[in-house]
Design an enzyme around this catalytic site. Structure first.
Site, mmCIF file in Angstrom:
data_model
loop_
_atom_site.group_PDB
_atom_site.id
_atom_site.type_symbol
_atom_site.label_atom_id
_atom_site.label_comp_id
_atom_site.label_asym_id
_atom_site.label_seq_id
_atom_site.Cartn_x
_atom_site.Cartn_y
_atom_site.Cartn_z
ATOM 1 N N HIS A 89 -52.947 24.501 -4.652
ATOM 2 C CA HIS A 89 -52.491 23.148 -4.979
ATOM 3 C C HIS A 89 -51.148 22.865 -4.315
ATOM 4 O O HIS A 89 -50.927 21.771 -3.775
ATOM 5 C CB HIS A 89 -52.396 22.988 -6.496
ATOM 6 C CG HIS A 89 -51.933 21.642 -6.946
ATOM 7 N ND1 HIS A 89 -52.581 20.479 -6.604
ATOM 8 C CD2 HIS A 89 -50.864 21.277 -7.705
ATOM 9 C CE1 HIS A 89 -51.943 19.445 -7.141
ATOM 10 N NE2 HIS A 89 -50.899 19.908 -7.803
ATOM 11 N N ASP A 131 -41.772 30.439 -5.740
ATOM 12 C CA ASP A 131 -42.937 31.038 -6.390
ATOM 13 C C ASP A 131 -42.569 32.451 -6.807
ATOM 14 O O ASP A 131 -41.757 33.114 -6.147
ATOM 15 C CB ASP A 131 -44.139 31.054 -5.430
ATOM 16 C CG ASP A 131 -45.463 31.255 -6.140
ATOM 17 O OD1 ASP A 131 -46.229 30.285 -6.240
ATOM 18 O OD2 ASP A 131 -45.731 32.388 -6.599
ATOM 19 N N GLY A 142 -51.030 23.669 -11.357
ATOM 20 C CA GLY A 142 -52.223 23.012 -11.882
ATOM 21 C C GLY A 142 -52.257 22.894 -13.392
ATOM 22 O O GLY A 142 -52.770 21.918 -13.937
ATOM 23 N N HIS A 170 -58.390 -0.853 -12.348
ATOM 24 C CA HIS A 170 -57.380 -1.816 -12.783
ATOM 25 C C HIS A 170 -57.007 -1.648 -14.257
ATOM 26 O O HIS A 170 -57.825 -1.354 -15.108
ATOM 27 C CB HIS A 170 -57.887 -3.257 -12.555
ATOM 28 C CG HIS A 170 -59.066 -3.616 -13.407
ATOM 29 N ND1 HIS A 170 -58.939 -4.120 -14.680
ATOM 30 C CD2 HIS A 170 -60.402 -3.524 -13.166
ATOM 31 C CE1 HIS A 170 -60.131 -4.342 -15.197
ATOM 32 N NE2 HIS A 170 -61.044 -3.989 -14.294
ATOM 33 N N HIS A 184 -54.240 15.318 -15.619
ATOM 34 C CA HIS A 184 -54.837 15.671 -14.326
ATOM 35 C C HIS A 184 -56.196 14.984 -14.232
ATOM 36 O O HIS A 184 -57.089 15.259 -15.031
ATOM 37 C CB HIS A 184 -54.989 17.188 -14.230
ATOM 38 C CG HIS A 184 -55.568 17.677 -12.943
ATOM 39 N ND1 HIS A 184 -55.628 19.011 -12.619
ATOM 40 C CD2 HIS A 184 -56.147 17.028 -11.882
ATOM 41 C CE1 HIS A 184 -56.194 19.169 -11.432
ATOM 42 N NE2 HIS A 184 -56.523 17.972 -10.972
#
Length: 210
Positions: free
Chosen positions: A15, A35, A64, A131, A140
């Site tokens: 990701h 990381d 994630g 909309h 997510h």
């Protein structure tokens, strides 16, 4: 968006790499990663504990997990760090949509008129938010998932790949909607939902939505 600053991406997994490419296409030229693991081929310049050392940089959290992303993003906010929003140039975002800090809109995604997207949200590849929808912070919307008009998604919701949520539906916070699920009535209780139509998973069984 100040894309002249060094962009620090938190998380160098798959990701994170996708977010970095989107950021580069959006105009960021100086990108590095934090990381806890040293990922070969990527400029990993520190661990997650090093966030506060990088003054004068801007940050994006590419994790994630909704809960972990929320924790790290709030840590950056508390330290006064600058959070960026990444919008892939091959997405389509209405000029009237509101996109929160630390959110990413991936390639092929569509965000339509008057949609409101919270902080730290992932609008993933080829998904759509139609909309007048609202998507709460740290949620997510996964690959190929679609929200019809005037859908309301709470905070920290995972909408799985290829889900469809019908218009005018509300989904409460802290839910997981499994891949391929069709949501045709309001979800008022936190939990995991799967199936066509959606049913709550409890004790290994699928229950009707009340």
């Amino acid at each position: 968006m100040n894309n002249k600053k060094k962009l620090i991406i938190i998380g160098a997994g798959g990701h994170g790499r996708v977010c970095a490419e989107a950021a580069e296409l959006a105009g960021y030229g100086d990108i590095a990663f934090l990381d806890d693991n040293n990922v070969e081929g990527l400029p990993v310049i520190g661990t997650l504990d090093d966030i506060e050392k990088f003054t004068g940089c801007c940050f994006f959290v590419a994790i994630g997990s909704n809960s972990v992303r929320k924790k790290i993003l709030n840590k950056i906010k508390a330290a006064g760090g600058e959070l960026v929003t990444i919008i892939h140039p091959f997405s389509c975002v209405s000029k009237s949509a509101v996109i929160g800090a630390g959110t990413v809109v991936m390639a092929g995604a569509v965000v339509q008129a008057n949609a409101k997207i919270g902080d730290g949200v992932i609008i993933n590849t080829c998904s759509s938010v139609d909309h007048d929808c609202t998507v709460g912070s740290f949620s997510h919307i996964a690959v190929g998932a679609h929200l019809a008009g005037t859908v309301k998604i709470g905070d920290s919701v995972f909408v799985g790949a290829n889900c469809a949520i019908s218009n005018n539906i509300s989904v409460t916070s802290n839910c997981v909607i499994g891949a391929g699920t069709a949501v045709i009535c309001d979800i008022k209780n936190a939990g995991t939902y799967v199936g066509v139509p959606a049913r709550m998973v409890h004790g290994g069984k699928c229950l009707e939505i009340n």
